[in-house]
Design a protein around this motif. Structure first.
Motif, PDB file in Angstrom:
ATOM      1  N   GLY A 144      44.133  79.797  93.803  1.00  0.00           N
ATOM      2  CA  GLY A 144      44.334  78.372  94.050  1.00  0.00           C
ATOM      3  C   GLY A 144      44.364  78.213  95.356  1.00  0.00           C
ATOM      4  O   GLY A 144      44.812  77.103  95.953  1.00  0.00           O
ATOM      5  N   GLU A 145      43.802  79.129  96.345  1.00  0.00           N
ATOM      6  CA  GLU A 145      43.822  78.771  97.871  1.00  0.00           C
ATOM      7  C   GLU A 145      42.467  78.357  98.300  1.00  0.00           C
ATOM      8  O   GLU A 145      42.203  77.821  99.440  1.00  0.00           O
ATOM      9  N   LEU A 146      41.831  78.196  97.378  1.00  0.00           N
ATOM     10  CA  LEU A 146      40.419  77.165  97.449  1.00  0.00           C
ATOM     11  C   LEU A 146      40.100  76.251  96.107  1.00  0.00           C
ATOM     12  O   LEU A 146      40.795  76.463  95.111  1.00  0.00           O
ATOM     13  N   PRO A 147      39.791  75.002  96.372  1.00  0.00           N
ATOM     14  CA  PRO A 147      39.786  74.239  95.283  1.00  0.00           C
ATOM     15  C   PRO A 147      38.897  75.058  94.380  1.00  0.00           C
ATOM     16  O   PRO A 147      37.863  75.722  94.483  1.00  0.00           O
ATOM     17  N   ALA A 148      39.128  74.491  93.005  1.00  0.00           N
ATOM     18  CA  ALA A 148      38.303  75.142  91.963  1.00  0.00           C
ATOM     19  C   ALA A 148      36.802  74.834  91.883  1.00  0.00           C
ATOM     20  O   ALA A 148      36.267  75.949  91.558  1.00  0.00           O
ATOM     21  N   ASP A 149      36.330  73.712  92.467  1.00  0.00           N
ATOM     22  CA  ASP A 149      34.806  73.634  92.599  1.00  0.00           C
ATOM     23  C   ASP A 149      34.405  73.981  93.874  1.00  0.00           C
ATOM     24  O   ASP A 149      33.259  73.730  94.471  1.00  0.00           O
ATOM     25  N   ALA A 150      35.210  74.908  94.796  1.00  0.00           N
ATOM     26  CA  ALA A 150      34.673  75.206  95.986  1.00  0.00           C
ATOM     27  C   ALA A 150      33.471  76.296  95.896  1.00  0.00           C
ATOM     28  O   ALA A 150      33.207  76.975  94.978  1.00  0.00           O
ATOM     29  N   ASP A 151      32.398  75.957  96.555  1.00  0.00           N
ATOM     30  CA  ASP A 151      31.318  76.737  96.703  1.00  0.00           C
ATOM     31  C   ASP A 151      31.514  78.270  97.452  1.00  0.00           C
ATOM     32  O   ASP A 151      31.433  78.127  98.930  1.00  0.00           O
ATOM     33  N   VAL A 152      31.769  79.172  96.862  1.00  0.00           N
ATOM     34  CA  VAL A 152      32.249  80.241  97.409  1.00  0.00           C
ATOM     35  C   VAL A 152      31.122  80.927  98.375  1.00  0.00           C
ATOM     36  O   VAL A 152      31.343  81.515  99.609  1.00  0.00           O
TER      37      VAL A 152
END
Lengths: 199, 199
Positions: A144-152
């Motif tokens: 949860g340290e990045l939004p779920a839809d973040a482009d890793v």
């Protein structure tokens, strides 16, 4: 059978000399002649190990890989954003040893840009590095340290780009980029991508 | 007095040959011998212009500066964040010409890291570049595109670092970093520092 032991000892001596030349003068200063002088040996002896300049460069890149791995921080960090931050701090020239290592890598780009084989090797090396960072970014997303839809992949490419670009600026300007400023700039960047990264 | 005109014409020929060698092989491949071969001239003639390797490197850096300036986008952008974005797009290797220019600059870091004079020159060059970016960042702050308390120097250092690091990754991996991805990564970064940057 002393010959084999002698060979290996001599090989280690050659590698040590290559590394000393590389660390002090970069790839621009890495020549068979310079390595021979460093060892107090003849250039002829070295052509036995390195039939041409490219063989010498390739061996030097192997050594740089080994030394970089040995330098990587052993302190375990919490997974996710904290581990990503630790991995990026490992790369920044925050110490004299790390600055020397970075001078070696930055100077290696010259030869790699001019030689297809060395260029391919650097392409693969970059992708391996981003792969190691991606593991941390994916863990960050799961935590949860990045939004779920973040482009890793995009975030990894961005923090990798920032870090290497900061390396170059810091190598050329230690006055304007002391370690504490490098760390502050990195933390500010991470705070704009990661939600409450652990510090 | 034909001598003077001849001299200048010959000097231009030499410069053109230096540039062709540099653009095709980078600093690693820039030697008096290579420039002589490019001109169909003798190495002896070139030592008249360049008494040593460093004189050749210095002239090549001057040429790279000239070509970079000529390449800079002439399209005026709105001031502030839009102008900063345009200045950073000028640097990214979005075209073959710009990629060639970037290969020259990245390859120049090898020699600059190994030579105090060339290193000082690169330090100053970086500071001039950040100074030009800083003008745009300050305008952005005045236009309300940055918070009033934003640290303009830090933001400039960050976007400069990101841009140069992206240059290096893109030079080594044109497949993973096509122009549209480079632009998208830059725009995403700017959107995290600037308030509604104009696109």
């Amino acid at each position: 059978m002393p010959a084999r032991g002698d060979h290996e000892a001599r090989r280690r001596d050659v590698s040590a000399a290559v590394w000393r030349v590389l660390a002090s003068r970069g790839f621009d200063g890495l020549t068979l002649r310079a390595v021979a002088a460093e060892m107090g040996a003849s250039t002829g002896l070295l052509t036995h190990y390195f039939p041409n300049k490219k063989a010498l460069l390739t061996h030097a890149l192997d050594l740089a890989d080994e030394h970089t791995e040995a330098l990587a921080r052993r302190t375990p960090a919490a997974p996710g954003a904290a581990a990503l931050r630790a991995a990026l701090l490992d790369v920044l020239p925050l110490t004299e040893v790390s600055a020397a290592m970075n001078r070696v890598w930055v100077s290696s780009w010259d030869g790699a840009l001019g030689d297809p084989d060395l260029g391919t090797r650097e392409t693969a090396r970059y992708e391996r590095w981003r792969g190691r960072l991606r593991v941390h970014a994916e863990a960050a997303r799961e935590r949860g340290e990045l939004p779920a839809d973040a482009d890793v992949d995009d975030i990894v490419a961005t923090v990798a780009a920032f870090t290497h670009g900061l390396v170059v600026q810091a190598l050329f300007d230690t006055v304007r980029f002391p370690p504490e400023r490098q760390i502050a700039l990195l933390d500010d960047l991470l705070s704009r991508y990661f939600i409450t990264p652990e510090r």
